[in-house]
Write an enzyme that holds these catalytic residues in place. Sequence first.
Site, short mmCIF file in Angstrom:
data_model
loop_
_atom_site.label_atom_id
_atom_site.label_comp_id
_atom_site.label_asym_id
_atom_site.label_seq_id
_atom_site.Cartn_x
_atom_site.Cartn_y
_atom_site.Cartn_z
N ASP A 119 58.06 26.90 1.97
CA ASP A 119 58.02 25.99 0.82
C ASP A 119 59.38 25.33 0.65
O ASP A 119 60.09 25.10 1.63
CB ASP A 119 57.61 26.80 -0.43
CG ASP A 119 56.70 26.00 -1.34
OD1 ASP A 119 57.19 25.02 -1.93
OD2 ASP A 119 55.51 26.35 -1.46
N ASP A 137 62.98 37.65 -12.52
CA ASP A 137 61.70 38.23 -12.10
C ASP A 137 61.57 38.30 -10.57
O ASP A 137 60.58 38.83 -10.05
CB ASP A 137 60.54 37.40 -12.66
CG ASP A 137 59.82 38.12 -13.80
OD1 ASP A 137 59.93 39.35 -13.84
OD2 ASP A 137 59.18 37.44 -14.60
N HIS A 152 59.15 24.29 -6.66
CA HIS A 152 57.79 24.58 -6.22
C HIS A 152 57.68 25.94 -5.55
O HIS A 152 56.80 26.75 -5.85
CB HIS A 152 57.34 23.47 -5.27
CG HIS A 152 55.91 23.56 -4.86
ND1 HIS A 152 55.49 24.28 -3.76
CD2 HIS A 152 54.79 23.02 -5.41
CE1 HIS A 152 54.18 24.18 -3.65
NE2 HIS A 152 53.73 23.41 -4.63
N GLU A 155 58.19 40.64 -10.69
CA GLU A 155 58.24 42.09 -10.97
C GLU A 155 57.57 42.46 -12.29
O GLU A 155 57.56 41.67 -13.25
CB GLU A 155 59.69 42.56 -11.01
CG GLU A 155 60.34 42.74 -9.65
CD GLU A 155 61.65 43.48 -9.76
OE1 GLU A 155 61.66 44.72 -9.58
OE2 GLU A 155 62.66 42.81 -10.04
N ILE A 207 56.96 37.29 -16.51
CA ILE A 207 55.58 37.38 -16.09
C ILE A 207 55.41 38.48 -15.06
O ILE A 207 56.39 39.12 -14.65
CB ILE A 207 55.10 36.05 -15.48
CG1 ILE A 207 55.91 35.75 -14.20
CG2 ILE A 207 55.20 34.91 -16.48
CD1 ILE A 207 55.28 34.70 -13.33
N VAL A 218 42.60 30.31 9.45
CA VAL A 218 43.33 30.20 8.19
C VAL A 218 42.38 30.49 7.03
O VAL A 218 41.23 30.04 7.03
CB VAL A 218 43.94 28.80 8.04
CG1 VAL A 218 44.54 28.62 6.65
CG2 VAL A 218 45.00 28.57 9.10
N SER A 262 48.10 24.74 -4.68
CA SER A 262 49.34 25.45 -4.37
C SER A 262 49.44 26.74 -5.17
O SER A 262 50.05 27.71 -4.71
CB SER A 262 50.55 24.57 -4.70
OG SER A 262 50.87 23.70 -3.66
#
Length: 744
Positions: free
Chosen positions: A151, A160, A186, A197, A203, A298, A345
């Site tokens: 990415d 986190d 992104h 975590e 989160i 995939v 995504s």
Amino acid sequence: MGFYYKKLLPLLLVSLLVLTSFFSMEPDHAQAAQSETASDETNEYIIKLTSSVRARAVSYLHSEDPSLSVIESNRQHILVKLPADPDPDLLYDLAADPAVEYIEPNLRMRKASNWTEDPRFEEQWGLRAIQAPEAWKEGGSNVQVTVAVLDTGVDYTHPDLINRVDTHNGYNYIDDNFETMDDDGHGTHVAGIIAAELNSIGIAGVSGNANVKILPLKVLDDQGNGTMYDVSFAIMDAVDKGADVINLSLSGERGREEPKMLQEAIAYALEHDVIVVAAAGNDGDRVERYVPASIPGVIAVSAVDEELELAKFSNYGSGIALAAPGEEILSTYLHGRYVYASGTSQAAPFVAGTVALMKAAKPQLTVQDIEDRLQRTAIDLGRKGPDEKFGYGLVNAYGALQEEKVSNAEMRRISVDPVRLSLRPGSTALLQATAIYQDQTKRDVTKKAIWQVEDDSVAAIEQGVVKGLAFGKTNITASFGGKRYTVPVEVSVRSLTFSDRRITVKPDEAVQLSITATYGDRTREEVPPEDVRWISLDEQVATVHNGIVSAQNVGSTWVVAYYGSERISIEVLVKMDALVANPDQLQLVPDSQIPVTLYAYYKEKKDVVTAEADWQTSNPEVAVIEDGVITAIGPGIATITAEYRGKSATIRVDNSVRKLDVPDDKITLRPGDTYTPELVATYRNGARVEVNDKGTWHSSDEHVAVVDEQGEITAIKEGTVSITASYGGRSARIRVYVQESGNP
């Protein structure tokens, strides 16, 4: 060895979009914004070499054309950049070298994204939807699982993620260094969905407390741009660095040819038992048109909203394996922040995180084991069974961690879905084979079945993925456990359409026609003109070659296009609205000249066609025309006619004499005297010209007086005579009295 430079040159710019939409806009606006970014070109090519000749080939590239830039070489691949004005034969010559296995364009990857920040940190509905909290309670081994995130990088300082990111093995393919800090956001958002975590702040990621590490491989820059070359190498490097799962939240339109390097990279991962998860795409289109999601092996993931309906932007199709939450997903962002985002995504990392949980609980699971378990435990959405929107259904983290027992009951039969298949040349579709047992349990055996094609010139199949090769019909049979199921397959065109039912052109004009084919799988595409058989029913009016209609003469004809088993006709009118001469009326005098112009009118346009026309005169003794110039010859009226492309135009030339006169109509001469009167012609245009030498002279009594051709009168003897001059249909008369000397 293969080379398809000629076919792929128009496709150099396949823009691969990072699949996240963050705008509060209608989907059609979002798609329009994306399409505007799809026209940048890399002008780069990937050359794969045979393994033993790499050094020689690199040297050859430099010597063949010094302007050819070798960007880098890696393993058996070389990345080159063409000059601004390349020699068209250069790549063909390279492809002919036995050192070269194939050449293909380096496809561009691009992110078109924005972010909306929400400080309220609403609950993460996606985790509940896939039953992640229940999965965390299952526990598991303390084996480390590595998820490679290809990415824009990852913010490894985020509270986190600070303990989740493997910065030691990460790599930056954009700047060719080891700094993988996210400069876009992104990649950090994707990483948070997978592995944020459980640390009482911010989160939680799908992997919960499992020992999951994020391997950041930065393949997109701060604008979200990257290339297939970098992504392909990052996939292979991820495998070599020990990744268990690879997350690809990016996609791009594949074009007419298969992206070989990307296929090889994914095959490399699968051969090493590494799961590859990819976003389906945000184009609201069929996933078969996009890579890497449509590449066999995939796990392609579509996106659903909180109501578990397919997101409006999500791609769909036979290649979809699973669905996952993809709207208003809260996750980590740059500088310790959290934002909401929407897109496939976001859906893909829910599946990648689930796979990480599975590998942490049971490290011995193979790619096939994981795929089987994900399929069997997915929560069915939409119509019963696998479908084109949700694949096998919504990924279920809790169900995937349960110990699933394959039924030991006797197999009763197998079924294949769909029961018949229609597709287009070059497209792919999935046939899913299901084993049905006596106790009504079912098992997906698509990849375990033996597939056979009756006519392999029409279609090919590998592990249930059918590819159309050429127009025709065949049967594909799946065999498993002594049972068989046959599916009729048709590679066909349903219909053809022209953009117009009729075209109007002018003579000598050339117009490119294009047709759109609707195939058996209901996809539509513009057919390359060279793949169509074209016929003109009247080549005197117009000819056609590769869809280019060349008008010949005024008239009408039909052009017929044949493609597959279909045909379509379009009327071609070769038309000229008018042919006009300027001027179209002339009043001249003999020996004068004037140029004229002939115009052909086509709607609002006009062409000068004076030289191309055929010219005729009705009376060459009055007027003629040559090279667009009319010359008056003698008195009278003539019509000059121009013929061009079936049209005609006329010019009226009036050289007529309106009046003929002399100064004196009575004269007295002695015998032996001479006299030459001035004969004057008055023409239609008012001009007065002396025409003594042009007129016809006559004496009524040549014993008294005679007159020559120039109008000179000579008296002979006493008497009276009339001398008449005629010209241009008019006459003038002189009364001559010849008297002896001394007579009154």
